[in-house]
Design an enzyme around this catalytic site. Structure first.
Site, PDB file in Angstrom:
ATOM      1  N   GLU A 122      -8.754   6.149   0.232  1.00 40.63           N
ATOM      2  CA  GLU A 122      -9.203   6.707  -1.048  1.00 40.63           C
ATOM      3  C   GLU A 122      -9.979   5.676  -1.869  1.00 40.63           C
ATOM      4  O   GLU A 122     -10.991   6.011  -2.484  1.00 40.63           O
ATOM      5  CB  GLU A 122      -7.998   7.227  -1.842  1.00 40.63           C
ATOM      6  CG  GLU A 122      -8.363   8.116  -3.017  1.00 40.63           C
ATOM      7  CD  GLU A 122      -8.677   7.368  -4.311  1.00 40.63           C
ATOM      8  OE1 GLU A 122      -9.188   7.994  -5.255  1.00 40.63           O
ATOM      9  OE2 GLU A 122      -8.409   6.137  -4.379  1.00 40.63           O
ATOM     10  N   GLU A 123      -9.518   4.453  -1.894  1.00 40.47           N
ATOM     11  CA  GLU A 123     -10.131   3.446  -2.766  1.00 40.47           C
ATOM     12  C   GLU A 123     -11.546   3.070  -2.337  1.00 40.47           C
ATOM     13  O   GLU A 123     -12.287   2.461  -3.117  1.00 40.47           O
ATOM     14  CB  GLU A 123      -9.262   2.188  -2.835  1.00 40.47           C
ATOM     15  CG  GLU A 123      -7.916   2.381  -3.538  1.00 40.47           C
ATOM     16  CD  GLU A 123      -8.023   2.647  -5.030  1.00 40.47           C
ATOM     17  OE1 GLU A 123      -9.162   2.696  -5.562  1.00 40.47           O
ATOM     18  OE2 GLU A 123      -6.978   2.810  -5.676  1.00 40.47           O
ATOM     19  N   ASP A 133      -2.292  11.782  -8.198  1.00 34.91           N
ATOM     20  CA  ASP A 133      -2.905  10.465  -8.386  1.00 34.91           C
ATOM     21  C   ASP A 133      -2.665  10.056  -9.835  1.00 34.91           C
ATOM     22  O   ASP A 133      -2.252  10.867 -10.662  1.00 34.91           O
ATOM     23  CB  ASP A 133      -4.400  10.519  -8.050  1.00 34.91           C
ATOM     24  CG  ASP A 133      -4.954   9.179  -7.587  1.00 34.91           C
ATOM     25  OD1 ASP A 133      -4.377   8.144  -7.967  1.00 34.91           O
ATOM     26  OD2 ASP A 133      -5.969   9.167  -6.872  1.00 34.91           O
ATOM     27  N   ASP A 158      -1.481   2.858  -8.942  1.00 31.19           N
ATOM     28  CA  ASP A 158      -2.552   3.712  -8.423  1.00 31.19           C
ATOM     29  C   ASP A 158      -2.747   3.337  -6.952  1.00 31.19           C
ATOM     30  O   ASP A 158      -3.386   2.341  -6.649  1.00 31.19           O
ATOM     31  CB  ASP A 158      -3.833   3.465  -9.228  1.00 31.19           C
ATOM     32  CG  ASP A 158      -5.063   4.115  -8.641  1.00 31.19           C
ATOM     33  OD1 ASP A 158      -4.917   5.039  -7.825  1.00 31.19           O
ATOM     34  OD2 ASP A 158      -6.173   3.683  -8.994  1.00 31.19           O
ATOM     35  N   HIS A 174      -6.325  -0.363 -12.333  1.00 31.40           N
ATOM     36  CA  HIS A 174      -7.065  -1.347 -11.551  1.00 31.40           C
ATOM     37  C   HIS A 174      -6.851  -2.765 -12.061  1.00 31.40           C
ATOM     38  O   HIS A 174      -7.528  -3.697 -11.617  1.00 31.40           O
ATOM     39  CB  HIS A 174      -8.549  -1.012 -11.460  1.00 31.40           C
ATOM     40  CG  HIS A 174      -8.841   0.070 -10.475  1.00 31.40           C
ATOM     41  ND1 HIS A 174     -10.073   0.215  -9.869  1.00 31.40           N
ATOM     42  CD2 HIS A 174      -8.074   1.070  -9.979  1.00 31.40           C
ATOM     43  CE1 HIS A 174     -10.041   1.253  -9.050  1.00 31.40           C
ATOM     44  NE2 HIS A 174      -8.837   1.797  -9.109  1.00 31.40           N
TER      45      HIS A 174
END
Length: 346
Positions: A222-223, A242, A188, A322
């Site tokens: 993005e994060e 994504d 990711d 994550h």
């Protein structure tokens, strides 16, 4: 699709991206990697003021511009403070699952260009010493970096050039298995970015062009929630590429492309999502449709920033997001195929 060559390029590209440290706010090196690959493939590249990378692909017809967007920034850490005995206290960048970082090797990058290795550890790291070694919380107050330098004090650490605000990047542990799995932190969304770059290679090698003028965008914030705030204003449609979610009552597996109907910000464009589903069904693409309750993308950010664009979201199924993530070649291949079908490449 030449499966063998496509798979080799895809995994090599994923490896190049994944092994380049790039937490949000520290993405210059990975941007150069993306630009280098695009230039090798013969495409024109530009960046906006915030650092998003755009590759322009002329379409067969004029009058409409569509975008595909993946992000190449990742989760990370930053030095919050230095303890009296020379350890580094931390703050999160994005949302890493902190307990999974206990014991991870890392690099510290200073503002003057130096780097040092270290290990993220609990402040009760030894079972032979601490009664709470197994039970102490693994959070920002109880994890620190042990630096691989001879340091005994805050002053010793500062003499190395390390200060609050320096980036700490943990080892992605990237592995490609013979059975087709890609396992690594930060799939990711570097897995999806590799899919987009592989699509570019297929277009070049097979002499194909999309129907509409197309912008492939690689965002770099993005994060931390604002990667999509400055996407191009001339897009009619936006396909976010994504990661797809795997687990609980979700139907997607690591071998499929996931089509997201709704995330934590609400539903994606009905017509676009329906079109992606029909394209998958009609062309034998292995897919799943799911709802992501704990998820947001660059599309939601773009909408909140006022971008007048319809948007949908696809991506390879990724297990353990994550954390120690994993996907499979089949899921990435299905993602590439669906993106090519969406672009109506000929």
């Amino acid at each position: 699709m030449d499966t063998q060559n496509c798979r080799a390029f895809l995994m090599d590209t994923a490896m190049r991206l994944l092994t380049t440290d790039s937490p949000s706010g520290y993405t210059e090196e990975v941007a150069r990697v993306v630009e280098g690959i695009a230039h090798e493939l013969g495409y024109c590249v530009s960046r906006n003021n915030k650092g998003n990378i755009t590759i322009d692909v002329p379409g067969r017809e004029s009058g409409k511009t569509v975008g595909l967007c993946a992000h190449v920034d990742t989760l990370g850490l930053m030095v919050r403070s230095i303890t009296g005995d020379g350890q580094l206290m931390l703050t999160r960048i994005g949302g890493p699952i902190l307990p999974t970082l206990d014991g991870e090797y890392c690099k510290i990058y200073t503002r003057d260009g130096r780097s040092y290795s270290g290990t993220v550890l609990s402040l009760s790291p030894a079972a032979h010493v601490f009664d709470d070694a197994a039970t102490r919380a693994r959070d920002e107050q109880n994890l620190a970096v042990r630096i691989d330098e001879v340091v005994r004090s805050r002053e010793d650490v500062e003499a190395l050039g390390i200060r609050a605000g320096d980036f700490v990047c943990f080892d992605p542990k990237t592995v490609v298995t013979d059975s087709g799995f890609l396992k690594s932190r930060f799939i990711d969304d570097k897995g999806s970015a590799a899919c987009m770059l592989t699509l570019l290679k297929l277009l070049r090698d097979q002499g194909l062009r999309p129907k509409c003028d197309t912008k492939l965008i690689f965002s770099v914030h993005e994060e931390v929630g604002h990667g999509g705030a400055t996407l191009p204003r001339d897009l009619s449609e936006l396909l976010i590429v994504d990661m797809g979610c795997v687990g609980l009552d979700l139907s997607c597996t690591e071998y499929q492309v996931s089509i997201c109907a709704k995330d934590g910000n609400g539903p994606y464009d009905y017509e676009m999502t329906s079109r992606l589903i029909e394209l998958s069904r009609a062309n034998g693409v292995d897919f799943a449709v799911d709802i992501y309750p704990h998820y947001g993308s660059d599309a939601g950010v773009a909408w909140h920033a006022g971008l007048d664009v319809r948007a949908a979201l696809i991506g390879p199924g990724v297990h353990a997001s994550h954390g120690m993530e994993r996907t499979h070649w089949e899921g990435m291949k299905n993602t590439i195929q669906l993106a090519a079908l969406y672009l109506e490449c000929e």
